[in-house]
Design a protein around this motif. Structure first.
Motif, PDB file in Angstrom:
ATOM      1  N   GLY A 100       0.833  -1.195   0.000  1.00 54.76           N
ATOM      2  CA  GLY A 100       0.000   0.000   0.000  1.00 54.76           C
ATOM      3  C   GLY A 100       0.863   1.240   0.000  1.00 54.76           C
ATOM      4  O   GLY A 100       2.090   1.180  -0.172  1.00 54.76           O
ATOM      5  N   TYR A 101       0.235   2.369   0.232  1.00 55.87           N
ATOM      6  CA  TYR A 101       0.934   3.658   0.284  1.00 55.87           C
ATOM      7  C   TYR A 101       1.269   3.952   1.752  1.00 55.87           C
ATOM      8  O   TYR A 101       0.601   4.753   2.413  1.00 55.87           O
ATOM      9  N   TYR A 102       2.280   3.283   2.253  1.00 55.77           N
ATOM     10  CA  TYR A 102       2.621   3.371   3.671  1.00 55.77           C
ATOM     11  C   TYR A 102       3.488   4.597   3.941  1.00 55.77           C
ATOM     12  O   TYR A 102       4.430   4.897   3.189  1.00 55.77           O
ATOM     13  N   TYR A 103       3.182   5.264   5.045  1.00 51.93           N
ATOM     14  CA  TYR A 103       3.925   6.473   5.375  1.00 51.93           C
ATOM     15  C   TYR A 103       5.375   6.188   5.760  1.00 51.93           C
ATOM     16  O   TYR A 103       6.276   6.974   5.441  1.00 51.93           O
ATOM     17  N   HIS A 104       5.645   5.081   6.454  1.00 52.57           N
ATOM     18  CA  HIS A 104       7.032   4.828   6.858  1.00 52.57           C
ATOM     19  C   HIS A 104       7.914   4.541   5.650  1.00 52.57           C
ATOM     20  O   HIS A 104       9.075   4.953   5.614  1.00 52.57           O
ATOM     21  N   ASN A 105       7.372   3.841   4.650  1.00 52.85           N
ATOM     22  CA  ASN A 105       8.138   3.624   3.432  1.00 52.85           C
ATOM     23  C   ASN A 105       8.486   4.946   2.765  1.00 52.85           C
ATOM     24  O   ASN A 105       9.639   5.199   2.387  1.00 52.85           O
ATOM     25  N   ASN A 106       7.488   5.809   2.623  1.00 53.91           N
ATOM     26  CA  ASN A 106       7.713   7.075   1.935  1.00 53.91           C
ATOM     27  C   ASN A 106       8.583   8.022   2.744  1.00 53.91           C
ATOM     28  O   ASN A 106       9.358   8.800   2.175  1.00 53.91           O
ATOM     29  N   ALA A 107       8.491   7.947   4.076  1.00 60.35           N
ATOM     30  CA  ALA A 107       9.386   8.758   4.909  1.00 60.35           C
ATOM     31  C   ALA A 107      10.841   8.417   4.619  1.00 60.35           C
ATOM     32  O   ALA A 107      11.697   9.304   4.510  1.00 60.35           O
ATOM     33  N   TRP A 108      11.125   7.124   4.478  1.00 57.96           N
ATOM     34  CA  TRP A 108      12.507   6.744   4.218  1.00 57.96           C
ATOM     35  C   TRP A 108      12.909   6.947   2.757  1.00 57.96           C
ATOM     36  O   TRP A 108      14.085   7.182   2.463  1.00 57.96           O
ATOM     37  N   PHE A 109      11.971   6.893   1.833  1.00 54.90           N
ATOM     38  CA  PHE A 109      12.312   7.305   0.468  1.00 54.90           C
ATOM     39  C   PHE A 109      12.742   8.779   0.470  1.00 54.90           C
ATOM     40  O   PHE A 109      13.715   9.161  -0.185  1.00 54.90           O
ATOM     41  N   ILE A 110      12.014   9.611   1.194  1.00 56.26           N
ATOM     42  CA  ILE A 110      12.393  11.027   1.308  1.00 56.26           C
ATOM     43  C   ILE A 110      13.802  11.155   1.870  1.00 56.26           C
ATOM     44  O   ILE A 110      14.666  11.822   1.293  1.00 56.26           O
ATOM     45  N   ARG A 111      14.027  10.525   3.010  1.00 54.19           N
ATOM     46  CA  ARG A 111      15.328  10.659   3.676  1.00 54.19           C
ATOM     47  C   ARG A 111      16.452  10.108   2.805  1.00 54.19           C
ATOM     48  O   ARG A 111      17.512  10.731   2.667  1.00 54.19           O
ATOM     49  N   GLY A 112      16.246   8.944   2.213  1.00 55.66           N
ATOM     50  CA  GLY A 112      17.288   8.362   1.381  1.00 55.66           C
ATOM     51  C   GLY A 112      17.604   9.218   0.173  1.00 55.66           C
ATOM     52  O   GLY A 112      18.778   9.410  -0.185  1.00 55.66           O
ATOM     53  N   MET A 113      16.571   9.749  -0.487  1.00 49.59           N
ATOM     54  CA  MET A 113      16.794  10.598  -1.655  1.00 49.59           C
ATOM     55  C   MET A 113      17.543  11.869  -1.277  1.00 49.59           C
ATOM     56  O   MET A 113      18.443  12.319  -2.009  1.00 49.59           O
ATOM     57  N   LEU A 114      17.213  12.455  -0.152  1.00 51.80           N
ATOM     58  CA  LEU A 114      17.896  13.669   0.276  1.00 51.80           C
ATOM     59  C   LEU A 114      19.355  13.405   0.641  1.00 51.80           C
ATOM     60  O   LEU A 114      20.256  14.166   0.253  1.00 51.80           O
ATOM     61  N   GLU A 115      19.612  12.333   1.386  1.00 49.84           N
ATOM     62  CA  GLU A 115      20.980  12.085   1.845  1.00 49.84           C
ATOM     63  C   GLU A 115      21.901  11.657   0.704  1.00 49.84           C
ATOM     64  O   GLU A 115      23.041  12.109   0.604  1.00 49.84           O
ATOM     65  N   ILE A 116      21.410  10.772  -0.177  1.00 47.53           N
ATOM     66  CA  ILE A 116      22.258  10.392  -1.309  1.00 47.53           C
ATOM     67  C   ILE A 116      22.364  11.571  -2.278  1.00 47.53           C
ATOM     68  O   ILE A 116      23.409  11.768  -2.919  1.00 47.53           O
TER      69      ILE A 116
END
Length: 410
Positions: free
Chosen positions: A175-191
């Motif tokens: 589904g559209y889980y918030y914890h998954n998307n939270a870490w997509f945000i963080r990973g995209m920003l840090e890399i």
């Protein structure tokens, strides 16, 4: 007591390293987790382990182990492999999609740390492994573009968010889980920061990915906050945040208990921990979510409840959130509650799960189910918590703020 804590922290690090065979990390020490051809049931384990090594200054060891993992578990298309584990899961990925962001974050951290630690080794490590990281970057970018341009979610709480499996056990409930998307945000920003700031000197052929990932990470963050504003429950009197559902969908109501259903239990156990760990929620939302689970049958002496037992497998992010939000008593309750009531005294062992009541023989730290838990009586995420907690008592870095929390609990 201070000496005992240091012993426990050191012991937890040694025990977690003892589960390696060469550079091959593992979830636990049972035969059922050494099946040939299978990756870890949770890719979170190398993330946690490498982050623990980095946080305690063992930078070379972290780089060696992460490099081995990248050599073996990144597919040619940039997707992460879980080997032959649960091939029927969506994307053939037998864990939660939060792993993608966590891995991108730790790849950037290890590469940066290598530069300051050993410049010659850093150059060799970057040459060998940043091309692999960029494969994951490209795969993540593709997922984001598909989500961003999906006409089916336009105008809904899921608009712009990435769809995928939430956890190993619940991979068949994507589904559209918030914890998954939270870490997509963080990973995209840090890399993205790494590719933008470091690659012009060390890996210029990939530097153009930096602005792209930073831009998409920020846009996804906007979509994420917009979505939560549509689905969360706010208090009727003051309009303050009360509860955040685990999934971006309308019509959800707050759990009456964190152990009332499978979704509630997994939210308490992992979804909320990872949501908080990515550090993308406003502070008042973060505090509200922590307080909700703590006052809704979610913990025992700080330890996470799951059904009729305890499970501190992915609890370290609750520590980080408590410290970031200046909730020092809750940090200490989880840290020392785990050390006193979850770990084996004098041996620093920790199972994946633990009964709340004693077993038939009166033993409190026995396996939850002897026929099942015997294979994971050394569970890396549960073992390593005292080590990372002790480090964070002295210093915890904040994402996005160029800020250190120094000696908050020293």
């Amino acid at each position: 007591e201070g000496a005992r804590q240091i012993d426990t922290a050191r012991g937890s690090l040694v025990e977690s390293l003892s589960l390696y065979v060469g550079l091959w990390s593992n979830y636990g020490d049972g035969a059922d987790y050494w099946a040939p051809g299978s990756a870890l049931p949770s890719q979170e384990i190398p993330v946690v382990q490498k982050k623990n090594l980095l946080e305690t200054g063992l930078i070379g060891m972290a780089a060696d182990r992460l490099g081995w993992w990248m050599d073996h578990y990144i597919n040619a298309d940039g997707s992460l492999s879980t080997g032959d584990w649960e091939l029927s899961c969506p994307f053939h990925f037998a864990d939660g999609f939060a792993d993608y962001g966590e891995m991108l974050d730790i790849m950037a951290r290890v590469a940066r740390s290598q530069i300051g630690y050993n410049h010659d080794n850093a150059t060799a490590w970057i040459d060998a492994h940043i091309p692999q990281a960029v494969l994951v970057v490209n795969y993540t970018y593709t997922l984001r573009m598909q989500a961003k341009n999906d006409p089916a979610t336009k105008g809904t709480p899921a608009q712009g968010l990435i769809w995928g499996p939430p956890e190993h056990d619940t991979c068949h409930s994507p589904g559209y889980y918030y914890h998954n998307n939270a870490w997509f945000i963080r990973g995209m920003l840090e890399i993205g920061k790494f590719l933008n700031d470091v690659c012009p000197r060390y890996c210029p052929q990939y530097a153009s990915w930096g602005p792209t990932m930073l831009s998409e990470g920020r846009q996804l963050w906007t979509d994420f906050i917009t979505s939560i504003n549509k689905t969360a429950t706010f208090t009727s009197t003051s309009g303050e945040m009360y509860w955040i559902p685990p999934i971006a969908a309308a019509g959800q109501t707050p759990f009456k208990s964190m152990i009332e259903s499978t979704v509630a239990e997994y939210s308490n156990f992992r979804y909320y921990s990872e949501l908080l760990g990515a550090d993308v929620l406003p502070s008042d939302w973060s505090v509200a979510l922590q307080q909700f689970r703590e006052t809704t049958t979610g913990t025992v002496s700080g330890i996470t409840r799951w059904s009729d037992h305890l499970d501190d497998m992915p609890s370290s992010y609750y520590l980080a959130a408590s410290l970031r939000d200046d909730r020092l008593e809750r940090f200490l309750l989880l840290q020392y509650g785990h050390m006193a009531n979850y770990m084996g005294r004098g041996t620093w062992t920790a199972t994946e799960q633990l009964p709340i009541d004693s077993d038939a023989n009166g033993f409190f730290r026995d396996y939850l189910w002897s026929y099942l838990e015997g294979g994971i009586d050394e569970c890396v995420p549960s073992i390593m918590l005292p080590g990372i907690a002790t480090r964070w008592q002295f210093v915890l870095e904040r994402y996005d703020q160029q800020k250190l929390l120094n000696g908050s609990l020293a």
